[in-house]
Design an enzyme around this catalytic site. Structure first.
Site, PDB file in Angstrom:
ATOM      1  N   HIS A 110       0.797  -1.230   0.000  1.00 49.81           N
ATOM      2  CA  HIS A 110       0.000   0.000   0.000  1.00 49.81           C
ATOM      3  C   HIS A 110       0.828   1.276   0.000  1.00 49.81           C
ATOM      4  O   HIS A 110       0.287   2.373   0.028  1.00 49.81           O
ATOM      5  CB  HIS A 110      -0.945   0.034   1.215  1.00 49.81           C
ATOM      6  CG  HIS A 110      -2.021  -1.010   1.154  1.00 49.81           C
ATOM      7  ND1 HIS A 110      -2.859  -1.268   2.201  1.00 49.81           N
ATOM      8  CD2 HIS A 110      -2.412  -1.834   0.144  1.00 49.81           C
ATOM      9  CE1 HIS A 110      -3.707  -2.233   1.865  1.00 49.81           C
ATOM     10  NE2 HIS A 110      -3.450  -2.588   0.629  1.00 49.81           N
TER      11      HIS A 110
ATOM     12  N   GLN B 211       2.035  -4.227   6.360  1.00 49.05           N
ATOM     13  CA  GLN B 211       1.149  -3.388   5.548  1.00 49.05           C
ATOM     14  C   GLN B 211       0.448  -2.287   6.349  1.00 49.05           C
ATOM     15  O   GLN B 211       0.278  -1.173   5.872  1.00 49.05           O
ATOM     16  CB  GLN B 211       0.112  -4.292   4.880  1.00 49.05           C
ATOM     17  CG  GLN B 211      -0.828  -3.603   3.931  1.00 49.05           C
ATOM     18  CD  GLN B 211      -1.752  -4.598   3.247  1.00 49.05           C
ATOM     19  OE1 GLN B 211      -1.365  -5.245   2.285  1.00 49.05           O
ATOM     20  NE2 GLN B 211      -2.958  -4.748   3.748  1.00 49.05           N
ATOM     21  N   GLU B 212       0.003  -2.625   7.590  1.00 36.81           N
ATOM     22  CA  GLU B 212      -0.815  -1.658   8.326  1.00 36.81           C
ATOM     23  C   GLU B 212      -0.507  -1.671   9.818  1.00 36.81           C
ATOM     24  O   GLU B 212      -0.480  -2.725  10.443  1.00 36.81           O
ATOM     25  CB  GLU B 212      -2.305  -1.988   8.141  1.00 36.81           C
ATOM     26  CG  GLU B 212      -2.707  -2.038   6.682  1.00 36.81           C
ATOM     27  CD  GLU B 212      -4.107  -2.598   6.463  1.00 36.81           C
ATOM     28  OE1 GLU B 212      -4.915  -2.567   7.403  1.00 36.81           O
ATOM     29  OE2 GLU B 212      -4.367  -3.059   5.341  1.00 36.81           O
TER      30      GLU B 212
ATOM     31  N   GLU C 263      -4.426   3.846   2.058  1.00 34.02           N
ATOM     32  CA  GLU C 263      -5.507   3.896   3.040  1.00 34.02           C
ATOM     33  C   GLU C 263      -5.414   5.129   3.926  1.00 34.02           C
ATOM     34  O   GLU C 263      -6.052   5.196   4.983  1.00 34.02           O
ATOM     35  CB  GLU C 263      -5.529   2.597   3.850  1.00 34.02           C
ATOM     36  CG  GLU C 263      -5.821   1.404   2.942  1.00 34.02           C
ATOM     37  CD  GLU C 263      -5.971   0.077   3.658  1.00 34.02           C
ATOM     38  OE1 GLU C 263      -5.641  -0.002   4.850  1.00 34.02           O
ATOM     39  OE2 GLU C 263      -6.432  -0.874   3.017  1.00 34.02           O
TER      40      GLU C 263
ATOM     41  N   GLU D 213      -3.507  -9.384  12.088  1.00 37.56           N
ATOM     42  CA  GLU D 213      -4.185  -9.900  10.893  1.00 37.56           C
ATOM     43  C   GLU D 213      -3.164 -10.498   9.933  1.00 37.56           C
ATOM     44  O   GLU D 213      -2.073  -9.922   9.754  1.00 37.56           O
ATOM     45  CB  GLU D 213      -4.927  -8.722  10.235  1.00 37.56           C
ATOM     46  CG  GLU D 213      -5.675  -9.056   8.959  1.00 37.56           C
ATOM     47  CD  GLU D 213      -6.373  -7.808   8.405  1.00 37.56           C
ATOM     48  OE1 GLU D 213      -6.736  -6.902   9.197  1.00 37.56           O
ATOM     49  OE2 GLU D 213      -6.540  -7.722   7.185  1.00 37.56           O
TER      50      GLU D 213
ATOM     51  N   ASP E 133      -7.698 -12.677   6.972  1.00 40.84           N
ATOM     52  CA  ASP E 133      -8.221 -11.871   5.853  1.00 40.84           C
ATOM     53  C   ASP E 133      -8.012 -12.684   4.576  1.00 40.84           C
ATOM     54  O   ASP E 133      -8.937 -13.359   4.110  1.00 40.84           O
ATOM     55  CB  ASP E 133      -7.493 -10.523   5.827  1.00 40.84           C
ATOM     56  CG  ASP E 133      -7.758  -9.717   4.571  1.00 40.84           C
ATOM     57  OD1 ASP E 133      -8.707 -10.039   3.834  1.00 40.84           O
ATOM     58  OD2 ASP E 133      -7.011  -8.749   4.299  1.00 40.84           O
TER      59      ASP E 133
ATOM     60  N   LYS F 255     -14.917  -8.608   3.906  1.00 44.30           N
ATOM     61  CA  LYS F 255     -14.874  -7.692   2.767  1.00 44.30           C
ATOM     62  C   LYS F 255     -15.907  -8.170   1.749  1.00 44.30           C
ATOM     63  O   LYS F 255     -15.788  -9.270   1.203  1.00 44.30           O
ATOM     64  CB  LYS F 255     -13.484  -7.711   2.129  1.00 44.30           C
ATOM     65  CG  LYS F 255     -12.378  -7.118   3.003  1.00 44.30           C
ATOM     66  CD  LYS F 255     -11.024  -7.476   2.431  1.00 44.30           C
ATOM     67  CE  LYS F 255      -9.901  -6.644   3.031  1.00 44.30           C
ATOM     68  NZ  LYS F 255      -8.571  -7.190   2.644  1.00 44.30           N
TER      69      LYS F 255
ATOM     70  N   HIS G 165     -12.967  -2.089   4.686  1.00 43.96           N
ATOM     71  CA  HIS G 165     -12.828  -1.448   3.369  1.00 43.96           C
ATOM     72  C   HIS G 165     -11.799  -2.229   2.545  1.00 43.96           C
ATOM     73  O   HIS G 165     -11.243  -3.222   3.009  1.00 43.96           O
ATOM     74  CB  HIS G 165     -12.364   0.001   3.546  1.00 43.96           C
ATOM     75  CG  HIS G 165     -10.979   0.107   4.153  1.00 43.96           C
ATOM     76  ND1 HIS G 165     -10.218   1.253   4.116  1.00 43.96           N
ATOM     77  CD2 HIS G 165     -10.204  -0.803   4.828  1.00 43.96           C
ATOM     78  CE1 HIS G 165      -9.068   1.052   4.715  1.00 43.96           C
ATOM     79  NE2 HIS G 165      -9.030  -0.165   5.166  1.00 43.96           N
ATOM     80  N   ARG G 166     -11.514  -1.757   1.317  1.00 40.13           N
ATOM     81  CA  ARG G 166     -10.380  -2.220   0.527  1.00 40.13           C
ATOM     82  C   ARG G 166      -9.436  -1.044   0.337  1.00 40.13           C
ATOM     83  O   ARG G 166      -9.808   0.106   0.554  1.00 40.13           O
ATOM     84  CB  ARG G 166     -10.814  -2.733  -0.864  1.00 40.13           C
ATOM     85  CG  ARG G 166     -11.769  -3.896  -0.894  1.00 40.13           C
ATOM     86  CD  ARG G 166     -11.334  -5.117  -0.116  1.00 40.13           C
ATOM     87  NE  ARG G 166     -10.056  -5.694  -0.490  1.00 40.13           N
ATOM     88  CZ  ARG G 166      -9.888  -6.885  -1.060  1.00 40.13           C
ATOM     89  NH1 ARG G 166     -10.938  -7.614  -1.365  1.00 40.13           N
ATOM     90  NH2 ARG G 166      -8.674  -7.362  -1.318  1.00 40.13           N
ATOM     91  N   SER G 167      -8.223  -1.347  -0.124  1.00 37.64           N
ATOM     92  CA  SER G 167      -7.277  -0.243  -0.338  1.00 37.64           C
ATOM     93  C   SER G 167      -7.738   0.671  -1.479  1.00 37.64           C
ATOM     94  O   SER G 167      -7.458   1.860  -1.489  1.00 37.64           O
ATOM     95  CB  SER G 167      -5.872  -0.782  -0.571  1.00 37.64           C
ATOM     96  OG  SER G 167      -5.882  -1.793  -1.560  1.00 37.64           O
TER      97      SER G 167
HETATM   98  P1  PGA Z   1      -6.378  -4.766   0.136  1.00 39.08           P
HETATM   99  O1  PGA Z   1      -5.775  -4.602   1.594  1.00 39.08           O
HETATM  100  O2  PGA Z   1      -7.670  -4.061   0.095  1.00 39.08           O
HETATM  101  O3  PGA Z   1      -5.312  -4.147  -0.727  1.00 39.08           O
HETATM  102  O4  PGA Z   1      -6.513  -6.248  -0.074  1.00 39.08           O
HETATM  103  C1  PGA Z   1      -6.543  -4.553   2.747  1.00 39.08           C
HETATM  104  C2  PGA Z   1      -6.144  -5.616   3.709  1.00 39.08           C
HETATM  105  O5  PGA Z   1      -5.227  -6.420   3.443  1.00 39.08           O
HETATM  106  O6  PGA Z   1      -6.754  -5.702   4.773  1.00 39.08           O
HETATM  107 ZN    ZN Z   2      -5.555  -7.566   5.396  1.00 40.24          ZN
END
Ligand code: PGA
Ligand code: ZN
Length: 425
Positions: free
Chosen positions: A153, A161-162, A203, A285, A312, A337, A365-367
């Site tokens: 991201h 990632q987050e 995000e 996650e 996820d 999702k 949400h999604r990215s």
């Molecule tokens: P994505 O990422 O929407 O790019 O899949 C969100 C996540 O991994 O939670």
């Molecule tokens: Zn994820």
């Protein structure tokens, strides 16, 4: 009763095309649904149909999916009752006929599914959360707010990632949201003081170049404290490693794309264990790959009693994969999702199944997003108590928070903010 269905190609928050549908009922009511799009997508997600015509939108056009709505889905749904969302979805699923919705496209089906639910709710004069959730829908979700971005991201050096903050000590949703924005701005000040970039990822979280995940966590904790809050009491932390992106050719081995570090599954679990014992991390996650079921079993044995382990890419909002996880004792939480599975009714079923098994469910949400706020209503509808929808920055993220503010106001005294109870099931 459905009178017309229209599909169109719109653009998402990354400037890529996505599908929007409008459903028109006989009484003149209109419902609209937009479909989001992921970047670190799970291998087992329902299929997002793209044109692959390099001459348009770098191959990412969705005109085929739109045509499927206008020429195949509309004739099949014409005259049906939009309020019977299970029937509507089943008609589209049967029309598609594939397990991954690859014939019509999950993006085509989901757009119509959302639009039908919205039209039906509007025709009944009900807010969407009430239409989907009934009389018991009254819990506002605790935000799992992503304020520092890495991985797929962001174009920085961070592999995780987050990094997210959760305002569990607030007494109301609006208060929690206020606290989060204060920490977000304070984090910006701290990064600026160190001459680091405050440009943001997909995000909305900051995306500075940092040396390690511990450095990212230290910055966030410093921001929480400087903003006047207490880690653990007011805020706990959550991580989405998105480790399916770290998969290597050798099974059970992980290669972090940016740092080049390598781990076995067992080593990675040990790494998470250390991180979670050193810091107030309450949720992790995709700490392992989507196909590493054995690793997930081990991780759940080691960490599952202490923290929330969210699948996820592992579960992709798919009840069959969730069932497998429940049976194998993998994870204790599912990320939800809509576009991973591709219809509203299947999403509701995934959440209900998770809750029944004692798993928490986190609506996400999604990215790549749009201004559609269905996930806010969905979180309240099924009392999921947690929502993941990015930083308080970038309008496609903020739209979801603002919708939750409206819902909280509308619920008035009956609104419940679960705080730390959000982790209980
Ligand atoms: P994505 O990422 O929407 O790019 O899949 C969100 C996540 O991994 O939670
Ligand atoms: Zn994820």
């Amino acid at each position: 009763i459905i009178n017309n269905v229209i599909g169109r190609e719109i653009i998402d928050s990354r400037g890529n095309p996505t599908v929007e549908a409008e459903v028109y009922l006989m009484d003149g009511t209109i419902g609209r649904g937009d479909v989001p799009s992921g970047a670190s997508t799970g291998k087992f997600e329902a299929l997002e149909l793209r044109d692959n015509n390099a001459a348009r939108f770098m191959g990412k056009g969705v005109s085929k999916a739109v045509t499927h709505i206008n020429e195949i889905i509309f004739p099949a749904l014409s005259g049906l009752d939009a309020a019977d969302i299970y029937n509507i979805d089943n008609v589209m699923i049967a029309l598609d006929g594939t397990a991954d919705k690859s014939k019509l496209g999950a993006n085509a089906i989901l757009a119509v599914s959302i639009a039908c639910a919205r039209a039906a709710a509007a025709a009944l004069g009900l807010p969407l959360y009430r239409f989907l959730g009934g009389v018991n829908a009254n819990r506002l979700p605790v935000p799992m707010m992503n304020i520092l971005n890495g991985g797929a991201h962001a174009a920085n050096t961070v592999d995780v990632q987050e990094f997210m903050i959760m305002p569990v000590g607030a007494s109301h949703f609006h208060e929690g949201l206020q606290w989060c924005t204060e920490v977000f701005h304070t984090l910006a000040d701290l990064l600026k003081a160190k001459k680091m970039t405050t440009s943001v990822g997909d995000e909305g979280g900051f995306a500075p170049d940092l040396k390690s995940d511990t450095e990212a966590i230290e910055y966030i904790l410093a921001a929480i404290i400087k903003a006047g809050y207490e880690p653990k009491k007011d805020f706990v932390l959550a991580i989405d490693a998105a480790a399916s992106e770290w998969k290597s050719a050798t099974k059970g081995k992980y290669i972090l794309p940016k740092s080049g570090q390598t781990f076995t599954s067992v080593e990675l679990v040990k790494h998470w264990q250390e991180l979670c014992s050193n810091y107030p991390i309450y949720s992790l996650e995709d700490g392992l790959d989507e196909e590493d079921w054995e690793g997930w079993q081990w991780m759940t044995q080691q960490l599952g009693k202490k923290i929330q382990l969210v699948g996820d890419d592992l579960f992709v909002t798919n009840t069959a994969r969730l069932e497998k996880g429940i049976k194998l004792h993998c994870a204790n939480s599912i990320l939800i999702k809509l576009n991973q599975i591709g219809s509203v009714s299947e999403t509701l079923e995934a959440i209900k199944k998770a809750h029944k098994a004692g798993y928490t469910a986190i609506v996400s949400h999604r990215s790549g997003e749009t201004e559609d706020t269905t996930i806010s209503d969905l979180a309240v509808a099924l009392n999921t108590c947690q929502i993941k929808t990015g930083a308080p920055n970038r309008s496609e993220r903020v739209a979801k928070y603002n919708q939750l503010l409206r819902i909280e106001e509308e619920l008035g005294k009956s609104a419940v903010y679960p705080g730390i109870q959000a982790f209980n099931r």
